[in-house]
Write an enzyme that holds these catalytic residues in place. Sequence first.
Site, PDB file in Angstrom:
ATOM      1  CG  ASP A   1      -2.044   0.961   1.136  1.00 53.71           C
ATOM      2  OD1 ASP A   1      -2.314   1.454   0.022  1.00 53.71           O
ATOM      3  OD2 ASP A   1      -2.672   1.243   2.172  1.00 53.71           O
TER       4      ASP A   1
ATOM      5  CD  GLU B   1     -13.048  -5.165  -2.214  1.00 54.88           C
ATOM      6  OE1 GLU B   1     -11.837  -5.449  -2.150  1.00 54.88           O
ATOM      7  OE2 GLU B   1     -13.944  -6.029  -2.149  1.00 54.88           O
ATOM      8  CG  ASN B   2      -7.644  -2.106  -5.936  1.00 54.44           C
ATOM      9  OD1 ASN B   2      -6.708  -2.900  -5.790  1.00 54.44           O
ATOM     10  ND2 ASN B   2      -7.936  -1.192  -5.015  1.00 54.44           N
TER      11      ASN B   2
ATOM     12  NE  ARG C   1      -7.392   2.056  -5.975  1.00 54.54           N
ATOM     13  CZ  ARG C   1      -6.262   2.108  -5.315  1.00 54.54           C
ATOM     14  NH1 ARG C   1      -5.147   2.434  -5.941  1.00 54.54           N
ATOM     15  NH2 ARG C   1      -6.206   1.848  -4.034  1.00 54.54           N
TER      16      ARG C   1
HETATM   17  C1  FPP Z   1      -2.024   0.164  -3.264  1.00 56.96           C
HETATM   18  O1  FPP Z   1      -1.514   1.482  -3.194  1.00 56.96           O
HETATM   19  C2  FPP Z   1      -1.453  -0.505  -4.413  1.00 56.96           C
HETATM   20  C3  FPP Z   1      -2.145  -1.027  -5.444  1.00 56.96           C
HETATM   21  C4  FPP Z   1      -3.619  -1.006  -5.518  1.00 56.96           C
HETATM   22  C5  FPP Z   1      -1.472  -1.626  -6.585  1.00 56.96           C
HETATM   23  C6  FPP Z   1      -0.310  -2.510  -6.236  1.00 56.96           C
HETATM   24  C7  FPP Z   1       0.430  -2.705  -7.465  1.00 56.96           C
HETATM   25  C8  FPP Z   1       1.761  -2.650  -7.585  1.00 56.96           C
HETATM   26  C9  FPP Z   1       2.727  -2.509  -6.475  1.00 56.96           C
HETATM   27  C10 FPP Z   1       2.256  -2.741  -8.957  1.00 56.96           C
HETATM   28  C11 FPP Z   1       3.137  -3.839  -9.205  1.00 56.96           C
HETATM   29  C12 FPP Z   1       2.629  -5.184  -9.041  1.00 56.96           C
HETATM   30  C13 FPP Z   1       2.983  -6.140  -9.894  1.00 56.96           C
HETATM   31  C14 FPP Z   1       2.687  -7.550  -9.595  1.00 56.96           C
HETATM   32  C15 FPP Z   1       3.647  -5.828 -11.143  1.00 56.96           C
HETATM   33  P1  FPP Z   1      -2.534   2.689  -3.360  1.00 56.96           P
HETATM   34  O2  FPP Z   1      -2.598   3.047  -4.788  1.00 56.96           O
HETATM   35  O3  FPP Z   1      -3.844   2.328  -2.751  1.00 56.96           O
HETATM   36  O4  FPP Z   1      -1.822   3.791  -2.555  1.00 56.96           O
HETATM   37  P2  FPP Z   1      -2.513   4.951  -1.729  1.00 56.96           P
HETATM   38  O5  FPP Z   1      -3.192   4.304  -0.560  1.00 56.96           O
HETATM   39  O6  FPP Z   1      -1.366   5.799  -1.320  1.00 56.96           O
HETATM   40  O7  FPP Z   1      -3.468   5.664  -2.628  1.00 56.96           O
END
Ligand code: FPP
Length: 240
Positions: A18, A65-66, A69
Site C-alpha cells: 500500500d 474493490e480496486n 478507481r
Molecule cells: C495500493 O496502493 C497498491 C495497489 C492497488 C497496486 C499494487 C500494485 C503494484 C505494487 C504494482 C506492481 C505489481 C505487480 C505484480 C507488477 P494505493 O494506490 O492504494 O496507494 P494509496 O493508498 O497511497 O493511494
Amino acid sequence: MTKGSLVDAARHVAIIMDGNGRWAQKRGKPRLFGHHAGSKRVREILQSCPHLGVKYLTIFAFSTENWRRTQEEVAGLMTLFRRYIIREAENLNNNGVRVRFIGDRMRLATSLVDLMDNLEMITRDNDIVHLTIAINYGGRDEVARAAQRLAYDVKSGRLLPKEINEKTLPRYLDTYVLPDPDLLIRTSGEARISNFLLWQAAYSEYDFVDTLWPDFTPAMFEEALARFANRTRRFGGIPA
Ligand code: FPP
C-alpha cells in the site's frame, strides 16, 4: 516454537503493497508513477527471499474493490501487469521462481489471462521461491467462489455435507496448494487487511509498517522478518 529461534523463520510472507498513490502524489506525479515505482520494489523484495528463508511470497496487486478507481488508473494497472509479466518472465524462470495467480480471472481481459496462464505454465517446475500474485482478488469473493464449487460437488455426490470441515473447505480456495501465511505485512501505515487472505491469515502475525510501498527496501523486509522471529506464536494454545 521457541522465541527467536531459526524455526521461527517466516516461510510464507504475504504483503499488502500500500501507498503507491501517496508516494506519487508527494512528488507531484500521477498515481501510476507510484505503481511503476512499486513494481520495481516487487522485484527487489522477491530477489531477497531465498537468502531470508522466505519460500512463499504472496502479494496483493489488485483487489475486487480496486475497480472503483478511475478508468485511467485501472487501465494503467492492467497494462503494468501485462508489461511486468512480459518483461520479468525470463528472469523469474531463470531464478527458479514458480509464479501463481489468485483471484477471479473472469473479469480480466483475455490478453492478460493468457499471459498469466503462460507464466504459470512455464514456471511450474520451479521451486526456489513460490510467488503468488493476487489480481482481482478479494477474500470474501474467494470464499464465495469456493462455496459455489463445493456446492456443486455436494450436489453431484462427490462430497458429503458431513465431510465439509476445516480441512476440506480450503481445498476449494484459490490458495489450495499454499501453506497459510506466517506473516502478513502491510505498508503505508494503514492497520487493516482489506479483504486479503481472510481464511488463510487467521493465525498469521501482522506487521504494519509506516513506509510507503515504493520506499520499502529489502533491509526493511529483513527487519520485519526479524520482528516476526521474536514473536511467540501460540495458535490459540499455551507456549511450551
Ligand atoms: C495500493 O496502493 C497498491 C495497489 C492497488 C497496486 C499494487 C500494485 C503494484 C505494487 C504494482 C506492481 C505489481 C505487480 C505484480 C507488477 P494505493 O494506490 O492504494 O496507494 P494509496 O493508498 O497511497 O493511494
